[in-house]
Design a protein around this motif. Structure first.
Motif, PDB file in Angstrom:
ATOM      1  N   GLY A  10      40.302  29.306  41.303  1.00  0.00           N
ATOM      2  CA  GLY A  10      40.395  29.919  39.989  1.00  0.00           C
ATOM      3  C   GLY A  10      41.158  31.223  40.019  1.00  0.00           C
ATOM      4  N   VAL A  11      41.300  31.807  38.850  1.00  0.00           N
ATOM      5  CA  VAL A  11      42.060  33.040  38.653  1.00  0.00           C
ATOM      6  C   VAL A  11      41.116  34.140  38.195  1.00  0.00           C
ATOM      7  CG1 VAL A  11      43.872  34.155  37.267  1.00  0.00           C
ATOM      8  CG2 VAL A  11      44.189  31.808  38.112  1.00  0.00           C
ATOM      9  N   VAL A  12      41.315  35.334  38.734  1.00  0.00           N
ATOM     10  CA  VAL A  12      40.590  36.528  38.291  1.00  0.00           C
ATOM     11  C   VAL A  12      41.584  37.453  37.615  1.00  0.00           C
ATOM     12  CG1 VAL A  12      39.353  38.605  39.014  1.00  0.00           C
ATOM     13  CG2 VAL A  12      38.811  36.402  40.070  1.00  0.00           C
ATOM     14  N   GLU A  13      41.277  37.829  36.358  1.00  0.00           N
ATOM     15  CA  GLU A  13      42.115  38.810  35.668  1.00  0.00           C
ATOM     16  C   GLU A  13      41.508  40.181  35.914  1.00  0.00           C
ATOM     17  OE1 GLU A  13      44.301  38.592  31.535  1.00  0.00           O
ATOM     18  OE2 GLU A  13      42.285  39.414  31.216  1.00  0.00           O
ATOM     19  N   ASN A  14      42.175  40.983  36.724  1.00  0.00           N
ATOM     20  CA  ASN A  14      41.691  42.316  37.054  1.00  0.00           C
ATOM     21  C   ASN A  14      42.297  43.344  36.098  1.00  0.00           C
ATOM     22  OD1 ASN A  14      40.187  44.141  38.604  1.00  0.00           O
ATOM     23  ND2 ASN A  14      41.941  44.623  39.912  1.00  0.00           N
ATOM     24  N   MET A  15      41.583  44.450  35.893  1.00  0.00           N
ATOM     25  CA  MET A  15      42.036  45.515  34.992  1.00  0.00           C
ATOM     26  C   MET A  15      42.349  44.964  33.599  1.00  0.00           C
ATOM     27  SD  MET A  15      44.275  47.888  37.624  1.00  0.00           S
ATOM     28  CE  MET A  15      45.045  46.592  38.619  1.00  0.00           C
ATOM     29  N   LEU A  50      39.720  29.802  34.933  1.00  0.00           N
ATOM     30  CA  LEU A  50      39.634  31.259  34.833  1.00  0.00           C
ATOM     31  C   LEU A  50      38.228  31.666  35.262  1.00  0.00           C
ATOM     32  CD1 LEU A  50      40.866  33.985  33.989  1.00  0.00           C
ATOM     33  CD2 LEU A  50      39.976  33.577  31.676  1.00  0.00           C
ATOM     34  N   LEU A  51      38.130  32.306  36.419  1.00  0.00           N
ATOM     35  CA  LEU A  51      36.821  32.691  36.938  1.00  0.00           C
ATOM     36  C   LEU A  51      36.204  33.827  36.138  1.00  0.00           C
ATOM     37  CD1 LEU A  51      37.602  32.625  40.772  1.00  0.00           C
ATOM     38  CD2 LEU A  51      36.059  31.083  39.550  1.00  0.00           C
ATOM     39  N   GLY A  52      37.035  34.726  35.634  1.00  0.00           N
ATOM     40  CA  GLY A  52      36.521  35.843  34.864  1.00  0.00           C
ATOM     41  C   GLY A  52      37.511  36.983  34.798  1.00  0.00           C
ATOM     42  N   ALA A  53      37.146  38.012  34.032  1.00  0.00           N
ATOM     43  CA  ALA A  53      38.003  39.185  33.837  1.00  0.00           C
ATOM     44  C   ALA A  53      37.214  40.435  34.192  1.00  0.00           C
ATOM     45  CB  ALA A  53      38.497  39.251  32.395  1.00  0.00           C
ATOM     46  N   ILE A  54      37.800  41.292  35.035  1.00  0.00           N
ATOM     47  CA  ILE A  54      37.150  42.526  35.460  1.00  0.00           C
ATOM     48  C   ILE A  54      37.821  43.696  34.748  1.00  0.00           C
ATOM     49  CG2 ILE A  54      36.561  44.001  37.410  1.00  0.00           C
ATOM     50  CD1 ILE A  54      36.922  41.557  39.226  1.00  0.00           C
ATOM     51  N   PRO A  55      37.051  44.475  33.973  1.00  0.00           N
ATOM     52  CA  PRO A  55      37.661  45.631  33.296  1.00  0.00           C
ATOM     53  C   PRO A  55      38.000  46.745  34.276  1.00  0.00           C
ATOM     54  CG  PRO A  55      35.285  45.561  32.894  1.00  0.00           C
ATOM     55  CD  PRO A  55      35.626  44.304  33.643  1.00  0.00           C
ATOM     56  N   LEU A  56      38.830  47.656  33.824  1.00  0.00           N
ATOM     57  CA  LEU A  56      39.227  48.810  34.640  1.00  0.00           C
ATOM     58  C   LEU A  56      38.247  49.947  34.391  1.00  0.00           C
ATOM     59  CD1 LEU A  56      41.293  50.322  36.438  1.00  0.00           C
ATOM     60  CD2 LEU A  56      42.552  50.874  34.342  1.00  0.00           C
ATOM     61  N   ASP A  57      37.638  50.421  35.463  1.00  0.00           N
ATOM     62  CA  ASP A  57      36.694  51.530  35.380  1.00  0.00           C
ATOM     63  C   ASP A  57      37.020  52.489  36.515  1.00  0.00           C
ATOM     64  OD1 ASP A  57      34.373  53.221  35.707  1.00  0.00           O
ATOM     65  OD2 ASP A  57      33.218  51.773  34.531  1.00  0.00           O
ATOM     66  N   PRO A  58      37.277  53.764  36.236  1.00  0.00           N
ATOM     67  CA  PRO A  58      37.652  54.717  37.292  1.00  0.00           C
ATOM     68  C   PRO A  58      36.640  54.798  38.427  1.00  0.00           C
ATOM     69  CG  PRO A  58      37.948  55.705  35.115  1.00  0.00           C
ATOM     70  CD  PRO A  58      37.252  54.392  34.904  1.00  0.00           C
ATOM     71  N   ARG A  59      35.391  54.461  38.160  1.00  0.00           N
ATOM     72  CA  ARG A  59      34.363  54.546  39.192  1.00  0.00           C
ATOM     73  C   ARG A  59      34.563  53.512  40.294  1.00  0.00           C
ATOM     74  NH1 ARG A  59      29.331  54.479  35.108  1.00  0.00           N
ATOM     75  NH2 ARG A  59      30.772  52.988  34.159  1.00  0.00           N
ATOM     76  N   VAL A  60      35.259  52.422  39.986  1.00  0.00           N
ATOM     77  CA  VAL A  60      35.552  51.416  41.013  1.00  0.00           C
ATOM     78  C   VAL A  60      36.492  52.003  42.059  1.00  0.00           C
ATOM     79  CG1 VAL A  60      36.586  49.167  41.482  1.00  0.00           C
ATOM     80  CG2 VAL A  60      35.178  49.482  39.436  1.00  0.00           C
ATOM     81  N   MET A  86      30.197  45.377  36.799  1.00  0.00           N
ATOM     82  CA  MET A  86      29.233  44.636  37.621  1.00  0.00           C
ATOM     83  C   MET A  86      28.831  43.326  36.969  1.00  0.00           C
ATOM     84  SD  MET A  86      28.133  45.148  40.619  1.00  0.00           S
ATOM     85  CE  MET A  86      27.947  43.478  41.234  1.00  0.00           C
ATOM     86  N   ASP A  87      28.753  43.321  35.645  1.00  0.00           N
ATOM     87  CA  ASP A  87      28.463  42.064  34.937  1.00  0.00           C
ATOM     88  C   ASP A  87      29.573  41.045  35.205  1.00  0.00           C
ATOM     89  OD1 ASP A  87      26.172  43.199  33.908  1.00  0.00           O
ATOM     90  OD2 ASP A  87      27.052  43.649  31.933  1.00  0.00           O
ATOM     91  N   ALA A  88      30.834  41.515  35.194  1.00  0.00           N
ATOM     92  CA  ALA A  88      31.969  40.620  35.450  1.00  0.00           C
ATOM     93  C   ALA A  88      31.946  40.101  36.875  1.00  0.00           C
ATOM     94  CB  ALA A  88      33.281  41.352  35.167  1.00  0.00           C
ATOM     95  N   LEU A  89      31.673  40.982  37.840  1.00  0.00           N
ATOM     96  CA  LEU A  89      31.629  40.563  39.243  1.00  0.00           C
ATOM     97  C   LEU A  89      30.513  39.549  39.481  1.00  0.00           C
ATOM     98  CD1 LEU A  89      32.325  43.937  41.084  1.00  0.00           C
ATOM     99  CD2 LEU A  89      33.720  41.862  41.245  1.00  0.00           C
ATOM    100  N   ASN A  90      29.350  39.784  38.905  1.00  0.00           N
ATOM    101  CA  ASN A  90      28.250  38.834  39.053  1.00  0.00           C
ATOM    102  C   ASN A  90      28.617  37.468  38.468  1.00  0.00           C
ATOM    103  OD1 ASN A  90      26.154  40.239  40.433  1.00  0.00           O
ATOM    104  ND2 ASN A  90      25.715  41.415  38.590  1.00  0.00           N
ATOM    105  N   HIS A  91      29.291  37.482  37.331  1.00  0.00           N
ATOM    106  CA  HIS A  91      29.712  36.217  36.707  1.00  0.00           C
ATOM    107  C   HIS A  91      30.724  35.485  37.581  1.00  0.00           C
ATOM    108  CE1 HIS A  91      31.059  33.319  33.699  1.00  0.00           C
ATOM    109  NE2 HIS A  91      32.293  33.714  33.945  1.00  0.00           N
ATOM    110  N   ILE A  92      31.701  36.220  38.115  1.00  0.00           N
ATOM    111  CA  ILE A  92      32.742  35.599  38.945  1.00  0.00           C
ATOM    112  C   ILE A  92      32.142  35.020  40.216  1.00  0.00           C
ATOM    113  CG2 ILE A  92      34.783  36.104  40.359  1.00  0.00           C
ATOM    114  CD1 ILE A  92      35.536  38.170  38.133  1.00  0.00           C
ATOM    115  N   VAL A  93      31.248  35.777  40.852  1.00  0.00           N
ATOM    116  CA  VAL A  93      30.625  35.291  42.085  1.00  0.00           C
ATOM    117  C   VAL A  93      29.750  34.072  41.806  1.00  0.00           C
ATOM    118  CG1 VAL A  93      28.875  35.871  43.819  1.00  0.00           C
ATOM    119  CG2 VAL A  93      30.761  37.439  43.373  1.00  0.00           C
TER     120      VAL A  93
END
Length: 317
Positions: free
Chosen positions: A234-239, A272-282, A302-309
């Motif tokens: 699958g594909v991960v949409e980052n940022m 599409l595995l999921g989308a991870i938003p951009l957060d400066p804390r990452v 973290m919600d996005a990462l849990n969903h993707i995993v």
């Protein structure tokens, strides 16, 4: 001659010993049985349930960030995970996983991977551990890179793992061809035919960002997977959007002018595995070598990462 530099249609066995192509052609080795290196790789990989490559068509999409956080999130769910960093010229995994100052130790059973911050459930191997100075430039041609990748696969004693995450450099060049060929060509001579066969490689997770410049390169990466018979998990949409750390409001930064990863996945018939938003804390967490799950529980990231995993675990049973 074929495009790969091998004689078309094979050659007579008695010609192999004098053939100038004998080091690259499979004819001679096929006469003598399996390539010993492929047998070694098969033995090492036989103790790993799932092997996943993380790819990206271009640099700057956060591929190593995704690799490191997929690994730590899997660990947080109770899995035993290894991370193999084959970005030879730009190894960033050691820093992101908080083990940049560690050394690799050898034994009679091979290289022992580094435990990330003493966590025995997260093992790491990278050229970053082998450099005399962390800022040393690795100025290598393709054959030397390929030889190190093979050595990582034959000599690293991963022991029993649930998942091996392979972080790759951007593009579709030497490192990608080598890792796919080595892992897909692995031979497990000890495999019990009465037991379920483990996949040589589960497939690839492809990382992109929403804008068309990134998606255009990712389409090439997906086609690379198809041409090398590497499944695309699958594909991960980052940022995918900027998340304000204070109010949690999302703001799109990279306009998805052609529909973003969702439209691309629909057009190319990939998941599409999921989308991870951009957060400066990452970025801060990666610089400090701290897993996101320790500091960002309950956030959109973290919600996005849990969903993707969870999707990854479901698609790689």
């Amino acid at each position: 001659m074929s495009q790969q530099g091998q004689p078309e249609g094979g050659c007579a066995p008695d010609k192999c010993s004098t053939c100038p192509m004998k080091s690259s052609c499979g004819g001679a080795s096929n006469q003598a049985g399996p390539d010993p290196d492929m047998v070694k790789i098969g033995k090492r990989m036989s103790t790993i349930k799932h092997k996943i490559l993380v790819l990206s068509g271009k640099g700057g999409v956060g591929k190593s960030t995704v690799s490191s956080q997929l690994a730590t999130t899997l660990v947080s769910k109770g899995y035993k995970v290894g991370v193999l960093d084959i970005d030879i010229c730009g190894p960033s995994i050691p820093r992101m996983l908080g083990c940049e100052q560690e050394d690799v130790h050898g034994s009679a059973d091979g290289w022992t991977p580094v435990c990330s911050q003493g966590n025995e459930n997260l093992s790491v191997m990278s050229i970053g551990f082998l450099l005399s100075q962390k800022d040393d430039a690795v100025i290598w041609r393709g054959p030397r890179k390929n030889a190190l990748i093979k050595q990582f696969l034959t000599d690293v004693n991963w022991s029993d793992l649930d998942y091996l995450i392979v972080d790759t450099p951007p593009g579709t060049s030497d490192e990608h061809i080598s890792i796919v060929q080595f892992m897909m060509g692995a031979v497990d001579e000890d495999q019990d035919p009465s037991k379920p066969q483990t996949k040589k490689v589960d497939g690839a997770v492809v990382v992109t960002t929403p804008q068309e410049v990134s998606l255009a390169a990712v389409r090439k990466e997906i086609n690379f997977c198809h041409k090398t018979n590497l499944p695309v998990i699958g594909v991960v949409e980052n940022m995918s959007a900027f998340v304000c750390p204070n109010c949690q409001t999302e703001h799109p930064l990279f306009a998805p002018s052609t529909g973003g990863a969702k439209k691309m996945c629909e057009d190319m018939k990939v998941h599409l595995l999921g989308a991870i938003p951009l957060d400066p804390r990452v970025s801060v967490a990666c610089d400090e070598g701290k897993p996101v799950y320790e500091t960002m529980q309950g956030t959109p990231v973290m919600d996005a990462l849990n969903h993707i995993v969870d999707e990854l675990v479901k698609l790689c049973p």
